[in-house]
Motif scaffolding. Structure first.
Motif, PDB file in Angstrom:
ATOM      1  N   LEU A  70       4.712   8.350  -5.762  1.00 53.51           N
ATOM      2  CA  LEU A  70       3.625   7.870  -4.798  1.00 53.51           C
ATOM      3  C   LEU A  70       3.085   9.276  -4.109  1.00 53.51           C
ATOM      4  O   LEU A  70       1.871   9.371  -3.908  1.00 53.51           O
ATOM      5  N   TYR A  71       3.903  10.286  -3.573  1.00 54.75           N
ATOM      6  CA  TYR A  71       3.450  11.510  -3.157  1.00 54.75           C
ATOM      7  C   TYR A  71       2.670  12.188  -4.119  1.00 54.75           C
ATOM      8  O   TYR A  71       1.373  12.666  -3.540  1.00 54.75           O
ATOM      9  N   ASN A  72       2.873  12.438  -5.226  1.00 54.22           N
ATOM     10  CA  ASN A  72       1.940  12.966  -6.407  1.00 54.22           C
ATOM     11  C   ASN A  72       0.777  12.308  -6.568  1.00 54.22           C
ATOM     12  O   ASN A  72      -0.290  12.841  -6.698  1.00 54.22           O
ATOM     13  N   ARG A  73       0.616  11.135  -6.734  1.00 53.68           N
ATOM     14  CA  ARG A  73      -0.634  10.329  -6.620  1.00 53.68           C
ATOM     15  C   ARG A  73      -1.579  10.540  -5.613  1.00 53.68           C
ATOM     16  O   ARG A  73      -2.715  10.804  -5.643  1.00 53.68           O
ATOM     17  N   ALA A  74      -0.995  10.303  -4.267  1.00 52.94           N
ATOM     18  CA  ALA A  74      -1.699  10.814  -3.033  1.00 52.94           C
ATOM     19  C   ALA A  74      -2.247  11.819  -2.929  1.00 52.94           C
ATOM     20  O   ALA A  74      -3.376  12.113  -2.753  1.00 52.94           O
ATOM     21  N   ARG A  76      -2.995  13.864  -5.722  1.00 52.69           N
ATOM     22  CA  ARG A  76      -4.022  14.046  -6.617  1.00 52.69           C
ATOM     23  C   ARG A  76      -5.222  13.380  -6.159  1.00 52.69           C
ATOM     24  O   ARG A  76      -6.386  13.834  -6.549  1.00 52.69           O
ATOM     25  N   ILE A  77      -5.214  12.141  -5.606  1.00 48.86           N
ATOM     26  CA  ILE A  77      -6.424  11.454  -5.070  1.00 48.86           C
ATOM     27  C   ILE A  77      -7.209  12.414  -3.851  1.00 48.86           C
ATOM     28  O   ILE A  77      -8.340  12.534  -4.007  1.00 48.86           O
ATOM     29  N   TYR A  78      -6.292  12.974  -3.127  1.00 46.60           N
ATOM     30  CA  TYR A  78      -6.723  13.800  -1.929  1.00 46.60           C
ATOM     31  C   TYR A  78      -7.502  15.150  -2.714  1.00 46.60           C
ATOM     32  O   TYR A  78      -8.669  15.275  -1.999  1.00 46.60           O
ATOM     33  N   ARG A  79      -6.952  15.594  -3.502  1.00 50.85           N
ATOM     34  CA  ARG A  79      -7.584  16.810  -4.300  1.00 50.85           C
ATOM     35  C   ARG A  79      -8.899  16.466  -4.952  1.00 50.85           C
ATOM     36  O   ARG A  79      -9.875  17.196  -4.861  1.00 50.85           O
ATOM     37  N   GLU A  80      -8.938  15.488  -5.808  1.00 51.04           N
ATOM     38  CA  GLU A  80     -10.025  15.046  -6.376  1.00 51.04           C
ATOM     39  C   GLU A  80     -11.142  14.593  -5.379  1.00 51.04           C
ATOM     40  O   GLU A  80     -12.368  14.774  -5.834  1.00 51.04           O
ATOM     41  N   GLY A  81     -10.682  13.911  -4.172  1.00 47.36           N
ATOM     42  CA  GLY A  81     -11.768  13.533  -3.217  1.00 47.36           C
ATOM     43  C   GLY A  81     -12.469  14.743  -2.324  1.00 47.36           C
ATOM     44  O   GLY A  81     -13.557  14.458  -1.931  1.00 47.36           O
ATOM     45  N   THR A  82     -11.857  15.844  -2.468  1.00 52.45           N
ATOM     46  CA  THR A  82     -12.279  16.957  -1.558  1.00 52.45           C
ATOM     47  C   THR A  82     -13.003  17.774  -2.433  1.00 52.45           C
ATOM     48  O   THR A  82     -13.801  18.808  -1.980  1.00 52.45           O
ATOM     49  N   HIS A  83     -13.373  17.912  -3.683  1.00 51.22           N
ATOM     50  CA  HIS A  83     -13.944  18.697  -4.573  1.00 51.22           C
ATOM     51  C   HIS A  83     -15.374  18.313  -4.537  1.00 51.22           C
ATOM     52  O   HIS A  83     -15.818  17.328  -4.639  1.00 51.22           O
TER      53      HIS A  83
END
Length: 83
Positions: A70-74, A76-83
């Motif tokens: 769950l931590y890895n998924r969160a 990954r979503i955060y990194r993809e949303g900030t680019h």
């Protein structure tokens, strides 16, 4: 009222301990093969022998913990949303 506060405190402590476990050791043993990486079978004489490789852990004997997944998924979503 104190019973609810005690329950919340216990759940918070359990959550923090599990979070620490996931941070310190993100991988646990595979539950299907018990960390062997393969199934154990017996031959005709009853002696144990190596069976097929475990498909769940891909013969590594390790699996990623649910909290770490769950931590890895969160992240990954955060990194993809900030680019």
């Amino acid at each position: 009222m104190p019973l609810i506060a005690l329950a919340i405190a216990c759940l918070t402590l359990i959550t923090l301990c599990y979070g620490g476990l996931c941070a310190a050791s993100p991988f646990g043993t595979c539950r299907r093969c018990n960390g062997f990486g393969f199934a154990t079978t017996t031959d005709r004489k009853g002696r144990p022998k190596r069976g097929k490789s475990c498909r769940r852990c891909k013969a590594t004997g390790k699996r990623i913990r649910a909290g770490r997944w769950l931590y890895n998924r969160a992240q990954r979503i955060y990194r993809e949303g900030t680019h």
